[in-house]
Motif scaffolding. Structure first.
Motif, mmCIF file in Angstrom:
data_model
loop_
_atom_site.group_PDB
_atom_site.id
_atom_site.type_symbol
_atom_site.label_atom_id
_atom_site.label_comp_id
_atom_site.label_asym_id
_atom_site.label_seq_id
_atom_site.Cartn_x
_atom_site.Cartn_y
_atom_site.Cartn_z
ATOM 1 N N GLU A 86 13.739 2.688 -6.503
ATOM 2 C CA GLU A 86 14.057 3.058 -5.025
ATOM 3 C C GLU A 86 15.408 2.951 -4.928
ATOM 4 O O GLU A 86 16.114 2.208 -5.429
ATOM 5 N N ASP A 87 16.274 3.632 -3.937
ATOM 6 C CA ASP A 87 17.562 3.463 -3.832
ATOM 7 C C ASP A 87 18.135 2.212 -3.223
ATOM 8 O O ASP A 87 19.135 1.615 -3.738
ATOM 9 N N ASN A 88 17.415 1.797 -2.078
ATOM 10 C CA ASN A 88 17.934 0.543 -1.540
ATOM 11 C C ASN A 88 17.029 -0.449 -1.417
ATOM 12 O O ASN A 88 16.131 -0.545 -0.689
ATOM 13 N N PRO A 89 16.968 -1.586 -2.508
ATOM 14 C CA PRO A 89 15.987 -2.400 -2.578
ATOM 15 C C PRO A 89 15.696 -3.551 -1.643
ATOM 16 O O PRO A 89 15.101 -4.369 -1.216
ATOM 17 N N TYR A 90 17.265 -3.541 -0.753
ATOM 18 C CA TYR A 90 17.586 -4.772 0.150
ATOM 19 C C TYR A 90 16.974 -4.313 1.405
ATOM 20 O O TYR A 90 17.506 -4.958 2.537
ATOM 21 N N SER A 91 16.507 -3.196 1.622
ATOM 22 C CA SER A 91 16.153 -2.764 3.039
ATOM 23 C C SER A 91 14.768 -2.989 3.222
ATOM 24 O O SER A 91 13.946 -2.902 2.392
ATOM 25 N N PRO A 92 14.514 -3.155 4.532
ATOM 26 C CA PRO A 92 12.893 -3.483 4.839
ATOM 27 C C PRO A 92 12.159 -2.198 4.918
ATOM 28 O O PRO A 92 10.926 -2.300 5.234
ATOM 29 N N PHE A 93 12.743 -0.958 5.002
ATOM 30 C CA PHE A 93 12.113 0.040 4.997
ATOM 31 C C PHE A 93 11.685 0.898 3.742
ATOM 32 O O PHE A 93 12.439 0.756 2.786
ATOM 33 N N PRO A 94 10.220 1.197 3.860
ATOM 34 C CA PRO A 94 10.138 1.899 2.332
ATOM 35 C C PRO A 94 10.574 3.257 2.236
ATOM 36 O O PRO A 94 10.836 3.968 3.123
ATOM 37 N N GLN A 95 11.342 3.430 0.967
ATOM 38 C CA GLN A 95 12.083 4.754 0.636
ATOM 39 C C GLN A 95 11.155 5.481 -0.292
ATOM 40 O O GLN A 95 11.649 6.610 -0.530
ATOM 41 N N ILE A 96 9.856 5.289 -0.475
ATOM 42 C CA ILE A 96 8.960 6.082 -1.183
ATOM 43 C C ILE A 96 7.781 5.724 -0.541
ATOM 44 O O ILE A 96 7.151 4.636 -0.215
ATOM 45 N N ILE A 97 6.820 6.673 -0.130
ATOM 46 C CA ILE A 97 5.529 6.539 0.421
ATOM 47 C C ILE A 97 4.618 6.302 -0.401
ATOM 48 O O ILE A 97 4.658 6.993 -1.533
ATOM 49 N N ALA A 98 3.702 5.468 -0.376
ATOM 50 C CA ALA A 98 2.514 5.447 -1.320
ATOM 51 C C ALA A 98 1.385 5.883 -0.472
ATOM 52 O O ALA A 98 1.118 5.611 0.853
ATOM 53 N N THR A 99 0.474 6.724 -1.049
ATOM 54 C CA THR A 99 -0.768 7.270 -0.252
ATOM 55 C C THR A 99 -1.911 7.215 -1.126
ATOM 56 O O THR A 99 -1.780 7.373 -2.086
ATOM 57 N N GLU A 100 -2.930 7.077 -0.380
ATOM 58 C CA GLU A 100 -4.258 6.985 -1.020
ATOM 59 C C GLU A 100 -4.832 8.251 -1.092
ATOM 60 O O GLU A 100 -6.061 8.782 -1.464
ATOM 61 N N ARG A 101 -4.399 9.327 -0.252
ATOM 62 C CA ARG A 101 -4.933 10.624 -0.104
ATOM 63 C C ARG A 101 -4.423 11.564 -0.850
ATOM 64 O O ARG A 101 -3.465 12.282 -0.797
ATOM 65 N N PRO A 102 -5.407 12.414 -1.625
ATOM 66 C CA PRO A 102 -5.060 13.429 -2.491
ATOM 67 C C PRO A 102 -4.466 14.794 -1.551
ATOM 68 O O PRO A 102 -3.536 15.388 -1.988
ATOM 69 N N PHE A 108 9.391 -2.323 10.874
ATOM 70 C CA PHE A 108 9.976 -2.384 12.293
ATOM 71 C C PHE A 108 9.427 -4.022 13.116
ATOM 72 O O PHE A 108 9.916 -4.574 13.572
ATOM 73 N N ARG A 109 8.211 -4.195 12.363
ATOM 74 C CA ARG A 109 7.702 -5.637 12.745
ATOM 75 C C ARG A 109 8.433 -6.875 12.601
ATOM 76 O O ARG A 109 8.577 -7.708 13.434
ATOM 77 N N LEU A 110 9.127 -6.825 11.366
ATOM 78 C CA LEU A 110 10.123 -7.859 10.889
ATOM 79 C C LEU A 110 11.196 -7.632 11.733
ATOM 80 O O LEU A 110 11.860 -8.613 12.240
ATOM 81 N N LEU A 111 11.718 -6.620 11.952
ATOM 82 C CA LEU A 111 13.144 -6.512 12.657
ATOM 83 C C LEU A 111 12.826 -6.688 13.989
ATOM 84 O O LEU A 111 13.951 -7.120 14.684
ATOM 85 N N ARG A 112 11.620 -6.802 14.732
ATOM 86 C CA ARG A 112 11.437 -7.282 15.987
ATOM 87 C C ARG A 112 11.968 -8.577 16.103
ATOM 88 O O ARG A 112 12.412 -9.002 17.407
ATOM 89 N N PHE A 113 11.770 -9.679 15.280
ATOM 90 C CA PHE A 113 12.132 -10.987 15.361
ATOM 91 C C PHE A 113 13.697 -10.965 15.697
ATOM 92 O O PHE A 113 14.036 -11.715 16.180
ATOM 93 N N ALA A 114 14.546 -10.183 14.753
ATOM 94 C CA ALA A 114 15.879 -10.011 14.656
ATOM 95 C C ALA A 114 16.340 -9.764 16.133
ATOM 96 O O ALA A 114 17.192 -10.133 16.928
#
Lengths: 366, 536
Positions: B254-270, B441-447
């Motif tokens: 991924e590009d930004n390892p220090y971000s709380p947001f996923p930059q690649i989606i993982a999906t279980e759905r074909p 988003f849940r984590l950033l809520r605390f900030a």
């Protein structure tokens, strides 16, 4: 695949123009206009818009001669290295003081309306530091930020302002054209102030792939801002009448406060308005800030502009605490923009264009 | 490598084999000897103390002079193929062949390789290391005395989970199948949805020890070549012991390892994978992981559920609005509570302020602390409920939700309005189709709670600005994270805040796809038909 961080789209030029022009001034705009132009204010805004369009086209023409280059890059070509460096230095000081001024007005407003006990230093430093975060992202990040903040600022703002139309008395706008010539020249510097900011196009157009597109897109930006100013002024004047507006510090805020909608979840909208206003100030500061760091990097001959963002924080802070009290803060734009800014906006670009034309520098076909 | 034979189709074959050679270049080749005994000894030396490796020696021929050995791992090979495909023909059917036929070694080899063994996947090699790798992935290897070639027979077959409904991204309308842990089944699930020879699957193996199979899916004339090259380049830089899940790959490229947001989606759905492939994205499948990675990812795509495209567009648009709004709510609701109760009470209607003040009477903490306590409790409950077995999980929710909420209010530690806010926040944060982004988003809520606790509305606004600027700064494989809203691309706006009617989404997204037109607007054609009917 990883491209250089240096391309902004035409849409972003529109957004940058709008978001830079709309800054701290919007709250006090109707008052300063009422002071100098009275009921002719709306005509003055339109005239100001037209002058801005002309000055903007000079800037874009200048930039079109030097595609993919910003002012600090090509000024050396036009006027020689040392005069160019002096010019860039003047711009740097101008931008620093300008950002300082924006910060201070912001801080004063926040102190007056939102946080009366919080020291000014905290509010001012926190927004300067927040700006550095965006500035470090480079020009593409700023371009995108402007695009995103544009709807965030304007949609709620218009929704907040519209309900007041029911209470407005449009006869307060009259008489128009009365004594226009005598007030015209008195009002011009004020217009310069409220439209100042698009000198940044000298920098941002240099990042466009096709600088020629900036003519239309920047013009759209200026037209939108003109319409927005007209709306603000019409609303404030018709609500309070010119005489009352003259006595207010921030007429727009007073207008929003007097908007009252029964059944609305939020009772007083001025707090919300101030919150949204932070977006406007932030974007103006960021776009000035980037021009500042970019000029610095070119002045000192470095490739990146990132590292100057944090270095400039103390200087901007110092500039923001120059005025002793709010009366002086209110005078600041007079020195800053009416004297320096007007020269940098209306004199320098045509002069540069003229010299470039005489010395046949840059692409002549544009 | 018999393993890859299944996928070999047309031009693809070349690419895959080259890929394999490149990846395993670091292992030196051990040349196969003529003597069966020596070969087996080499294998036994390398696979020393591996109790699950089975060596089966047998001899055939009139004088029992042709010696064979098959090697496989117990439990990873399909016994059916082993017995009926290899042993039975070799030991029984070979007797029907006149003894004088296989005189020379080559003839014997050809007979065994092409005439006797019944298996769909077969390959040969002279490299013992390659043979061992094949054994380790479940294939069976056949050594013949006097021949310096090894036959690899595809016999992979181990107990797998069957295709089930994915547990994370459930839909009401749409296919119910989800990925499983075996990459082959997953690739089949995808290919079933894209019957196009231009759907390509690049195979590689990552993990020095784990040798995990990685499949990179893309559609040749839709994907942007530079994106594909960049994905492959980043994958090739990975040098790691083991890859246990696609999460490893995600974090390493991924590009930004220090971000709380996923930059690649993982999906279980074909079906989602197929949809993204049709939009020019690259999908990475990892063996042993039911999660496929979709590259690149934008914030917008995290708010899209596959169901959006199966439902009618009005419903999909409303649902999307709800999702975006709920994310926003989960982010700022607790901070708004802090702002409006302890800083700017004047903004709210007087009656509401009075009721809040009455409910907060006797609460010993300032609103910030109260917010922190309750939000933290919520996170605690969520985490506890997640890790526990389902039966106890229910108990936790009862204890947490009912007892703590009720008792905390009764005890006067928190106000009832705060409990409502917490509950709303929790519900809002679960209303997101993507688990990852809601965690961010849940984590950033605390900030944000902290910022608004210090600077009120101004702090909340600054916090929001910083979050927005952070999102704007992010890039996923050179696509801005906020795209297509910023940088604004008008033609792609149709699939962002709202979902345009299907017949209007004529073009593929420009930022990821090359081949623009994806469909014809058939509205007019339908109307014409109706018009004809009217005329009749």
């Amino acid at each position: 695949m990883i491209k250089d961080n240096d391309i902004i789209s035409p849409f972003q030029i529109t957004a940058i123009t709008i978001m830079t022009l709309v800054g701290v001034g919007i709250f006090s705009l109707p008052r300063s206009l009422a002071d100098v132009a009275g009921t002719n204010s709306i005509i003055m805004i339109l005239i100001g818009g037209i002058i801005s369009l002309l000055a903007m086209s000079v800037i874009v023409t200048l930039n079109c001669r030097f595609p993919r280059k910003a002012l600090p890059d090509y000024s050396g070509e036009i006027m020689g290295k040392i005069p160019a460096k002096i010019l860039i230095f003047i711009y740097i000081i101008y931008f620093t003081v300008f950002i300082g001024y924006e910060t201070r007005v912001m801080g004063e407003a926040v102190k007056l309306f939102l946080l009366s006990n919080t020291p000014l230093e905290v509010t001012m430093l926190s927004i300067i530091l927040a700006c550095t975060y965006a500035v470090r992202g480079g020009v593409e990040c700023i371009g995108r930020a402007m695009e995103v903040f544009f709807p965030f600022l304007f949609i709620p703002m218009i929704l907040i302002m519209l309900p007041g139309i029911t209470d407005a008395d449009f006869s307060n706008l009259l008489p128009v054209f009365y004594g226009l010539p005598s007030k015209f020249f008195k009002a011009l510097p004020t217009m310069a102030l409220s439209f100042s900011g698009y000198e940044l196009l000298l920098f941002y157009v240099g990042f466009m792939k096709k600088p020629k597109k900036a003519y239309t897109y920047a013009a759209v930006g200026i037209i939108i801002v003109t319409i927005f100013y007209v709306i603000i002024t019409v609303l404030c004047f018709s609500m309070f009448s010119v005489k009352v507006v003259k006595g207010m510090i921030w007429p727009l805020l007073s207008y929003v406060r007097s908007v009252n909608l029964p059944g609305l979840f939020i009772e007083r909208l001025d707090g919300v308005m101030l919150g949204i206003w932070v977006f406007a100030v932030y974007t103006t500061m960021v776009s000035l800030y980037f021009a500042l760091t970019y000029s610095l990097s070119r002045l000192l001959g470095t490739k990146e502009q990132k590292q100057y963002a944090l270095i400039m924080v103390p200087f901007i802070y110092l500039a923001s605490v120059i005025p002793q009290n709010f009366a002086q803060v209110d005078k600041m734009p007079v020195y800053l923009i009416e004297y320096t800014g007007s020269i940098l906006l209306y004199v320098v670009p045509p002069l540069l264009l003229f010299i470039a034309w005489i010395r046949k520098k840059g692409g002549t076909n544009k | 490598m018999g393993f890859f034979k299944k996928e070999k189709k047309g031009t693809e074959q070349q690419g895959i084999e080259q890929q394999n050679i490149e990846i395993k270049g670091d292992k030196e080749k051990i040349h196969c000897k003529l003597s069966l005994y020596e070969n087996i000894n080499i294998v036994k030396e390398i696979l020393k103390d591996c109790g699950d490796v089975i060596y089966k020696d047998f001899a055939i021929g009139k004088n029992q002079n042709l010696k064979f050995t098959i090697i496989y791992i117990d439990g990873m090979s399909d016994n059916e193929i082993l017995l009926n495909g290899i042993l039975r023909p070799l030991m029984l059917h070979s007797r029907e062949i006149p003894p004088e036929v296989p005189k020379s070694g080559d003839k014997l080899y050809d007979l065994v390789r092409y005439g006797t063994i019944i298996a769909s996947e077969m390959d040969e090699t002279t490299d013992i290391n390659k043979a061992i790798l094949s054994i380790l992935i479940g294939d069976t290897v056949l050594f013949i005395d006097g021949i310096d070639k090894i036959i690899i027979i595809g016999t992979k077959g181990w107990p797998t989970r069957s295709v089930e409904e994915p547990s994370t991204e459930t839909v009401i309308r749409g296919p119910r199948d989800g990925f499983v842990e075996t990459i082959r089944m997953n690739t089949a699930l995808v290919r079933r949805r894209i019957r196009d020879p231009r759907l390509k699957l690049k195979q590689m193996q990552i993990g020095r020890r784990s040798q995990t199979d990685i499949g990179i899916f893309y559609i040749e004339d839709i994907v942007k070549q530079e994106l594909l090259d960049e994905v492959i380049r980043r994958m090739e830089t990975i040098d790691i012991d083991a890859v246990l899940d696609s999460g490893y790959i995600e974090q390493l490229i991924e590009d930004n390892p220090y971000s709380p947001f996923p930059q690649i989606i993982a999906t279980e759905r074909p079906d989602e994978v197929a949809g993204e492939l049709y939009e020019g994205r690259v999908v990475v499948l990892v063996d042993n992981s039911p999660f496929a990675l979709i590259i690149p990812t934008t914030l917008n795509s995290l708010y899209q559920s596959p169901e959006d495209y199966y439902d009618r567009w009005i419903i999909a648009t409303i649902l999307r609005f709800i999702r975006i709004f709920s994310s926003f709510l989960a982010l700022i609701l607790p901070s708004l509570y802090v702002v409006f109760t302890s800083f700017h009470t004047g903004v709210l209607p007087t009656k509401l302020v009075l009721s809040i003040a009455a409910s907060r009477e006797g609460v010993p903490f300032p609103a910030v602390i109260e917010a922190f306590i309750m939000e933290f409790t919520l996170e605690l409950l969520r985490e506890a409920g997640l890790r526990l077995p389902a039966a106890i999980g229910n108990t936790i929710s009862i204890v947490g939700g009912l007892i703590i909420g009720e008792a905390a209010v009764r005890a006067g530690i928190v106000s009832p309005i705060k409990v409502i806010i917490v509950a709303l926040t929790a519900i809002a944060s679960f209303a997101n189709p993507s688990y990852n982004v809601s965690v961010g988003f849940r984590l950033l809520r605390f900030a944000l709670i902290a910022a608004s606790g210090m600077l009120g509305l101004y702090g909340l606004m600054l916090g929001l600005i910083l979050i927005i600027v952070h999102l704007i700064k992010l890039k996923s494989f050179d696509i801005p994270y906020f795209s297509p809203l910023a940088a604004f691309i008008p033609s792609e706006f149709k699939d962002t805040l709202y979902r345009a009617p299907l017949f209007n989404m004529i073009k593929r997204p420009l930022s990821t796809a090359v081949n623009e037109i994806r469909m014809k607007n058939n509205r007019n054609a339908i109307k014409d038909k109706e018009g004809e009917k009217d005329n009749d």
